[in-house]
Design a protein around this motif. Structure first.
Motif, PDB file in Angstrom:
ATOM      1  N   THR A   5      98.200  54.420  20.213  1.00  0.00           N
ATOM      2  CA  THR A   5      98.140  55.434  21.256  1.00  0.00           C
ATOM      3  C   THR A   5      96.869  56.267  21.068  1.00  0.00           C
ATOM      4  N   ALA A   6      96.679  57.243  21.949  1.00  0.00           N
ATOM      5  CA  ALA A   6      95.513  58.117  21.839  1.00  0.00           C
ATOM      6  C   ALA A   6      95.523  58.912  20.533  1.00  0.00           C
ATOM      7  N   PHE A   7      96.697  59.073  19.928  1.00  0.00           N
ATOM      8  CA  PHE A   7      96.810  59.810  18.668  1.00  0.00           C
ATOM      9  C   PHE A   7      96.678  58.901  17.440  1.00  0.00           C
ATOM     10  N   ASP A  51     104.736  61.748  18.497  1.00  0.00           N
ATOM     11  CA  ASP A  51     103.896  61.092  19.507  1.00  0.00           C
ATOM     12  C   ASP A  51     104.793  60.374  20.518  1.00  0.00           C
ATOM     13  N   VAL A  52     104.816  60.871  21.766  1.00  0.00           N
ATOM     14  CA  VAL A  52     105.627  60.247  22.818  1.00  0.00           C
ATOM     15  C   VAL A  52     104.738  59.663  23.911  1.00  0.00           C
ATOM     16  N   SER A  53     103.493  59.363  23.558  1.00  0.00           N
ATOM     17  CA  SER A  53     102.545  58.818  24.538  1.00  0.00           C
ATOM     18  C   SER A  53     102.987  57.514  25.189  1.00  0.00           C
ATOM     19  N   PRO A  54     103.781  56.645  24.511  1.00  0.00           N
ATOM     20  CA  PRO A  54     104.171  55.393  25.163  1.00  0.00           C
ATOM     21  C   PRO A  54     105.060  55.558  26.398  1.00  0.00           C
ATOM     22  N   VAL A 137      99.275  57.145  35.256  1.00  0.00           N
ATOM     23  CA  VAL A 137      98.439  57.856  34.289  1.00  0.00           C
ATOM     24  C   VAL A 137      98.944  57.649  32.863  1.00  0.00           C
ATOM     25  N   SER A 138      99.683  56.562  32.658  1.00  0.00           N
ATOM     26  CA  SER A 138     100.305  56.313  31.356  1.00  0.00           C
ATOM     27  C   SER A 138      99.287  56.258  30.226  1.00  0.00           C
TER      28      SER A 138
END
Length: 401
Positions: A5-7, A51-54, A137-138
């Motif tokens: 992810t971005a993190f 991290d909940v970006s997914p 925008v995921s």
């Protein structure tokens, strides 16, 4: 093939044992520390970053955006103010749940939609005839859950503003830092832990910088990253359901048994029959007119002495896994055989009890009802007494304070 992810540039070095799981094509940390209990304690006692970006994320804009949201979800959008967040299910035409997630009203004609499964095609199909733009925008919008009793203090330290007035299931924009390097974020008073907490929606390109700033702001509050194992324990304590574990999406169901209406998974309170037509309304109305569905979601407290007795019968001390078990387990009633199944179960460190979410017939949903749950020790099946209780198991006042 999963990607970070971005993190990931920040989370990967912290994941000492490199314990990852796949989440919607991304790497998600199972646990950062040697065991997840310290991360659980951070969520319940101090503050944690998850991290909940997914999550799948969509931006809906245009004069038809409100009509589209109202056409799809089961809740009444006419009652939703700008700055408010709805947790809601949405159904297919048979009244069976496709997914559940959050809808954030950003402006009069703008919404942010989050979901566990991809929803772009479903939204497009239901947008026919409406003036609405749907943008996935995921990947461009990162998500970070800041959870725990010290989460507000950490957020205020990072942004330099008070969040005491941001009510439960409300949102507003903010900035981390000051000057030209400030990071624009959107803050929602939401989460999946049943605790005081926030979810921060951050441009993906600024995600590492935001992570650094929050860790620095949280240093005085013993903040630490938390993985999926700790999150799973807290969501069970909070009585929160998980897609493809506690219910199956209508899009993935292979037979009628795998289809669930909102009233079968504890989300009936989020179904409105007072607004206009929406996908699944007629089927849901017919279901209720017929007396409701044939199964209901309940909470169970398993009898510890019964579990201990099954281990003792094998000459063993009780050994309970610290992680949530997502395997289905039969539920029985005296003299009736199997009546339902447990969908998630695990040990609650704070309640000191074995908890379970279960699907049972309406006759067994009343709190205090006694049932039995199958429990195996060394391959030998036994049964443990269990008591139906109201959900959530853990209801912390600070969650809404």
């Amino acid at each position: 093939m999963s990607v970070g992810t971005a993190f990931h540039p920040r989370t990967a070095p912290l994941n000492r044992k490199q314990q990852w799981r796949e989440w919607s094509g991304y790497f998600a940390s199972s646990v950062y520390a040697d065991a997840h209990d310290i991360e659980y304690n951070a969520i319940r006692e101090t503050a944690a970053l998850i991290d909940v970006s997914p999550l799948y994320k969509y931006r809906l804009t245009g004069t038809g955006a409100t009509a589209l949201v109202d056409r799809v979800i089961t809740r009444d959008v006419s009652k939703m103010a700008v700055g408010q967040v709805y947790y809601t299910p949405w159904c297919d035409e048979h009244g069976k749940v496709v997914d559940d997630g959050t809808v954030h009203r950003i402006a009069e004609d703008e919404y942010r939609w989050t979901a566990a499964d991809p929803q772009y095609r479903w939204l497009r199909q239901n947008a026919a005839g409406l003036d609405v733009a749907i943008e996935d925008v995921s990947s461009s919008l990162a998500g970070l859950a800041l959870q725990g009793p010290q989460s507000r203090a950490v957020l205020e330290a990072a942004t330099g503003e008070s969040f005491a007035d941001l009510r439960y299931f409300r949102r507003r924009p903010s900035r981390i830092g000051t000057g030209r390097g400030a990071i624009a974020i959107d803050v929602s008073r939401t989460g999946y832990t049943g605790d005081l907490g926030y979810e921060l929606w951050i441009p993906a390109r600024r995600a590492p910088a935001a992570w650094d700033a929050l860790l620095e702001a949280g240093r005085a509050h013993a903040i630490r990253p938390a993985g999926m194992l700790a999150l799973d324990v807290t969501r069970l304590e909070a009585g929160l359901i998980l897609l493809e574990v506690d219910y199956t999406s209508a899009r993935h169901a292979l037979n009628p048994e795998q289809n669930y209406s909102p009233f079968e998974i504890g989300l009936g309170r989020l179904v409105s029959f007072d607004k206009g037509e929406y996908v699944g309304r007629r089927a849901l109305h017919a279901e209720q007119a017929a007396g409701g569905p044939s199964r209901r979601l309940v909470g169970l407290l398993l009898d510890w002495y019964g579990i201990e007795g099954l281990f003792s019968a094998q000459g063993l001390p009780p050994a309970i896994s610290p992680v949530v078990d997502r395997s289905p387990i039969p539920v029985y009633a005296e003299g009736r055989g199997q009546i339902g199944r447990v969908t998630s179960h695990g040990w609650s460190p704070i309640l000191k009890q074995m908890l379970a979410l279960a699907s049972v017939p309406p006759a067994y949903e009343r709190p205090g009802t006694q049932v039995q749950v199958e429990w195996s020790v060394e391959g030998r099946r036994g049964r443990v007494k269990a008591t139906v209780v109201e959900l959530p198991f853990l209801d912390l006042p600070r969650k809404r304070a």
